[in-house]
Scaffold this motif. Structure first.
Motif, PDB file in Angstrom:
ATOM      1  N   TYR A   4      41.881  15.260  43.519  1.00 38.17           N
ATOM      2  CA  TYR A   4      41.242  13.949  43.575  1.00 38.17           C
ATOM      3  C   TYR A   4      41.766  13.036  42.468  1.00 38.17           C
ATOM      4  O   TYR A   4      41.061  12.168  41.970  1.00 38.17           O
ATOM      5  N   GLN A  46      44.648  12.600  48.111  1.00 38.23           N
ATOM      6  CA  GLN A  46      44.016  13.901  48.322  1.00 38.23           C
ATOM      7  C   GLN A  46      45.012  14.946  48.828  1.00 38.23           C
ATOM      8  O   GLN A  46      44.844  15.550  49.889  1.00 38.23           O
ATOM      9  N   ASP A  71      36.284   8.524  47.898  1.00 36.33           N
ATOM     10  CA  ASP A  71      35.487   9.608  48.457  1.00 36.33           C
ATOM     11  C   ASP A  71      35.726  10.898  47.679  1.00 36.33           C
ATOM     12  O   ASP A  71      36.752  11.552  47.830  1.00 36.33           O
ATOM     13  N   TYR A  72      34.785  11.244  46.824  1.00 34.64           N
ATOM     14  CA  TYR A  72      34.847  12.505  46.090  1.00 34.64           C
ATOM     15  C   TYR A  72      33.918  13.543  46.717  1.00 34.64           C
ATOM     16  O   TYR A  72      33.399  14.418  46.033  1.00 34.64           O
ATOM     17  N   GLY A  73      33.695  13.410  48.011  1.00 32.05           N
ATOM     18  CA  GLY A  73      32.839  14.363  48.693  1.00 32.05           C
ATOM     19  C   GLY A  73      31.401  13.898  48.818  1.00 32.05           C
ATOM     20  O   GLY A  73      30.564  14.608  49.381  1.00 32.05           O
ATOM     21  N   ARG A  74      31.098  12.697  48.299  1.00 29.93           N
ATOM     22  CA  ARG A  74      29.718  12.207  48.321  1.00 29.93           C
ATOM     23  C   ARG A  74      29.557  10.935  49.150  1.00 29.93           C
ATOM     24  O   ARG A  74      28.471  10.369  49.214  1.00 29.93           O
TER      25      ARG A  74
END
Length: 514
Positions: free
Chosen positions: A85, A90, A238-241
């Motif tokens: 990240y 990505q 977008d860091y997964g959240r």
């Protein structure tokens, strides 16, 4: 007149004083590096390294017998295949972790990921085979190395960075003063929800006060929506959240003001790409086909340094440059690593900051004047014509635009509904074009005229002037002379002509990326 005698003793004294002063200044300024140099003469910073050949380098994560291919893992390390990240690309990475300290030791390429290897491995490939693939066994690792970029390697330092935000912070003092204080998570939630005089600048409404879907923000401007729209939520990437944030923002709180990374980074580019790909919902990130292109003009960007995927672009362009299949130009105020005299087939053209539009209009002017454009493709007026020609899409070059200054729809396409031939906004309400001198529906002909300027009588009896998009583009490009554009952007007129000519000579294998 005789010259006065020279006082050599004084001159020698002054020279000596200057030399001594310079030496003292050098020693004072470089005392720390000099001390390290002196200390390092006897070994690694004065300490004996672990290995006389490899120094203090990391122990390998595994070993491969180059004769048999037998794989031996390092029992003190574990390997994780994950995603980096460090930017919005990505890329896939392979992370080495020390089992004892649980610290990340190194970040390498993930051979399973298409952005980290030229020919990535199928996901069904066993891990042991993947590790052999990036080793020297059978020469595989040299042919198809899986790599991580400098930014990917730097991500490991962020895990333990002293600058990492690990507490809730609240601004104290004036905006921009860079003064913050730590607060508890409970205080953060209370102040966000309840509001108050949070910064000593007057009352600020909290989420409870603006969670109102019935009261308009401004009755005189109802398009602003209800008070709930006074909440704006922004994220970097977008860091997964992202899904969780979107669900809270747009579903739970019901504000429309959610700002994602794409809202302020490349939005116009993505919208243009989405329009070309007929996918405005996802706004696809279109990139040059480096493997098949023969000439690329990068304007305000640089392959492998800007415009993800950085690493993938870098690998492709390095290969094409080495094989001599691609020539590219970087038009940018700064000389970046994408252009180098150490390699052929690339060139840097410096430009004044903020003058990209002038350069673009100059290129367009030359191409239009010298027929350096794909006329057959541009003449395709609609989807039916594009499908018949085997093209993926079509342009609006032939579409007619209302150009009567006093008309309320000036600047809009002339549509079938304007002529009483279709209902407004219906599927049949397509732009109109001219084919064989006749005004026709854009989906009913296979080719239309590129340059049109004529009067048309609308269904309400009014007469308006219409011009094709291509005609309007030509007028805009000729608003200034080529020499004026050149002077404005700081690029010689001869260079602009040369670049435009090179671009036109490669036909549809020429690409502009900006």
């Amino acid at each position: 007149m005789a010259k006065p005698p020279v006082d050599n003793s004084r001159r020698r004294f002054m020279k000596g004083a200057v030399a001594a002063g310079g030496a003292a200044t050098f020693v004072a300024g470089y005392s720390d590096p000099l001390a390290k140099m002196a200390k390092g003469i006897t070994g690694s910073a004065g300490e004996k390294p672990r290995d006389r050949i490899h120094g203090n380098s990391l122990a390998p994560e595994y070993r491969v017998n180059l004769d048999t291919g037998e794989l031996t893992l390092n029992p003190d390390q574990r390997t994780a295949f994950t995603i980096c990240y460090g930017c919005t690309t990505q890329c896939g990475v392979r992370v080495r972790v020390d089992k004892k300290s649980d610290k990340v030791l190194r970040v390498s390429g993930n051979p399973y990921h298409p952005l980290s290897a030229d020919d990535h491995l199928p996901m069904r490939t066993p891990v042991a085979e993947a590790l052999r693939h990036v080793s020297a066994y059978g020469g595989q690792g040299q042919v198809n190395r899986s790599t991580a970029c400098a930014r990917g390697n730097a991500m490991m330092s962020q895990l333990d960075s002293p600058f990492r935000v690990s507490h809730c912070l609240k601004r104290v003092g004036e905006r921009g003063g860079r003064e913050w204080q730590k607060i508890s998570f409970e205080q953060l939630i209370e102040e966000i929800c309840e509001g108050g005089d949070l910064f000593g600048e007057g009352h600020v409404d909290g989420l409870r006060a603006i969670h109102d879907h019935d009261t308009l923000i401004d009755p005189d401007n109802p398009e602003y929506g209800p008070k709930a729209n006074q909440l704006m939520v922004m994220e970097a990437t977008d860091y997964g959240r992202s899904d969780l944030l979107k669900r809270f923002t747009m579903n739970a709180f019901a504000t429309r003001n959610y700002g994602h990374h794409g809202s302020y980074c490349g939005l116009s580019f993505r919208m243009g790409s989405g329009a070309v790909m007929n996918d405005l919902g996802n706004n696809a990130h279109v990139k040059p086909d480096i493997q098949n292109a023969r000439f690329i003009m990068y304007i305000g960007t640089a392959p492998s340094q800007a415009g993800n995927p950085f690493k993938r672009q870098g690998r492709l362009i390095a290969k094409a440059r080495a094989e001599g299949t691609l020539e590219y130009v970087v038009v940018d105020p700064a000389l970046n690593a994408s252009t180098s005299h150490a390699a052929d087939h690339n060139r840097w053209v410096p430009i004044r900051p903020g003058t990209d539009s002038a350069f673009a209009m100059a290129i367009i002017q030359w191409l239009l004047d010298n027929e350096g454009y794909a006329a057959e493709f541009l003449a395709l007026p609609g989807k039916a014509a594009a499908d018949a020609a085997g093209e993926a899409t079509h342009s609006n070059a032939t579409h007619l635009v209302i150009d009567t200054e006093s008309h309320p729809r000036r600047g809009h396409f002339l549509r079938a509904s304007d002529l009483g031939l279709a209902e407004t906004d219906s599927d049949a309400d397509a732009p109109m074009v001219v084919a064989n001198g006749e005004l026709v529906h854009s989906e009913e002909v296979m080719a239309a005229e590129l340059f049109v300027e004529r009067n048309v009588t609308l269904a309400d009896g009014t007469t308006v002037q219409v011009k094709s998009s291509m005609t309007l583009l030509r007028e805009a490009a000729h608003e200034h002379e080529l020499a004026t554009y050149a002077e404005h952007c700081g690029i010689p007129e001869s260079t602009i002509i040369e670049l435009a000519s090179r671009y036109a000579s490669h036909g549809r294998r020429a690409v502009v990326n900006c």
